[in-house]
Design a protein around this motif. Structure first.
Motif, short mmCIF file in Angstrom:
data_model
loop_
_atom_site.label_atom_id
_atom_site.label_comp_id
_atom_site.label_asym_id
_atom_site.label_seq_id
_atom_site.Cartn_x
_atom_site.Cartn_y
_atom_site.Cartn_z
N PHE A 87 5.15 0.98 8.02
CA PHE A 87 4.98 1.14 6.70
C PHE A 87 3.53 1.47 6.24
CE2 PHE A 87 3.81 -0.69 2.54
CZ PHE A 87 4.73 0.10 1.70
N ALA A 88 2.66 1.17 7.18
CA ALA A 88 1.23 1.30 6.75
C ALA A 88 1.08 2.84 6.98
CB ALA A 88 0.30 0.71 7.57
N LEU A 89 1.53 3.41 8.15
CA LEU A 89 1.35 4.84 8.07
C LEU A 89 2.24 5.56 7.12
CD1 LEU A 89 2.06 5.17 12.15
CD2 LEU A 89 -0.01 5.72 10.97
N ILE A 90 3.34 5.32 6.69
CA ILE A 90 3.98 5.85 5.54
C ILE A 90 3.33 6.10 4.33
CG2 ILE A 90 5.95 5.64 4.24
CD1 ILE A 90 7.50 4.67 6.59
N TYR A 91 2.60 4.74 4.21
CA TYR A 91 1.82 4.42 3.18
C TYR A 91 0.67 5.34 2.83
CZ TYR A 91 -0.77 2.25 -0.73
OH TYR A 91 -1.45 1.71 -1.99
N GLN A 92 -0.12 5.45 4.04
CA GLN A 92 -1.43 6.33 4.18
C GLN A 92 -1.15 7.79 4.17
OE1 GLN A 92 -2.88 4.96 8.01
NE2 GLN A 92 -3.65 3.05 7.27
#
Length: 194
Positions: free
Chosen positions: A13-18
């Protein structure tokens, strides 16, 4: 549905968000009637992404724009825009953007007027393609249709826009010709040279 407990989900999720936050936020800000809600609406888009983390396709771009499109539409339906505020915001955005100032204002107004005559679905598909530069596959995903259907819808929307711009250009040329003819006629009647 993602429960949020596992570290790999959090990392994914952090990668998607970034990778997608800036694009989604820009999309949301351009489409909202009340731009002050852009942060909240973008947060809602990523909340949906978190809840549906296990259902997210790869690549995610088109899916995420589809979610953003639905959240923006729901937010716009729930808020009634102040027409004067919308005009003020549009003028301020146009003046702040150096590339917008470089475009011939008459042409910009013609295209804008033509775009306003199109259906909401035609406008949406053209703006998704032009502003967000989505590949056709992601455009189809955002519109929740097949790639072939998205291609046909895009082609037809472009044709309708061209016709609307052409009609707009014809009416402004006719108006200019009529004004010129009236002006020349007044000079002739007054004894002046044309």
């Amino acid at each position: 549905m993602a429960t949020g407990g596992d570290a790999s989900d959090q990392q994914r999720f952090a990668l998607i968000y970034q990778r997608h936050y800036a694009l989604i936020h820009a999309y949301v800000a351009r489409r909202l009637w009340h731009r002050g809600l852009a942060d909240d609406v973008t947060a809602e888009v990523f909340t949906v992404a978190w809840r549906r983390l296990d259902d997210i396709p790869s690549p995610i771009g088109g899916w995420l724009f589809g979610v953003a499109r639905l959240v923006v539409m729901a937010t716009n339906r729930a808020t009634v825009p102040d027409p004067l505020e919308l005009v003020d915001e549009a003028v301020a955005a146009r003046e702040a953007d150096p590339s917008a100032r470089a475009v011939d204002r008459a042409e910009l107004e013609r295209v804008s007027a033509a775009l306003a005559t199109l259906s909401d679905s035609d406008r949406e598909i053209l703006l998704l393609m032009a502003w967000e530069a989505l590949p056709l596959a992601q455009l189809a995903e955002a519109l929740e249709c097949s790639v072939a259907a998205a291609g046909v819808r895009l082609h037809r929307a472009r044709q309708r826009l061209r016709r609307a711009v052409d009609r707009s250009g014809e009416s402004s040329r006719q108006g200019s010709t009529q004004r010129l003819g009236t002006s020349l006629g007044a000079r002739r009647q007054g004894g002046g040279r044309p």
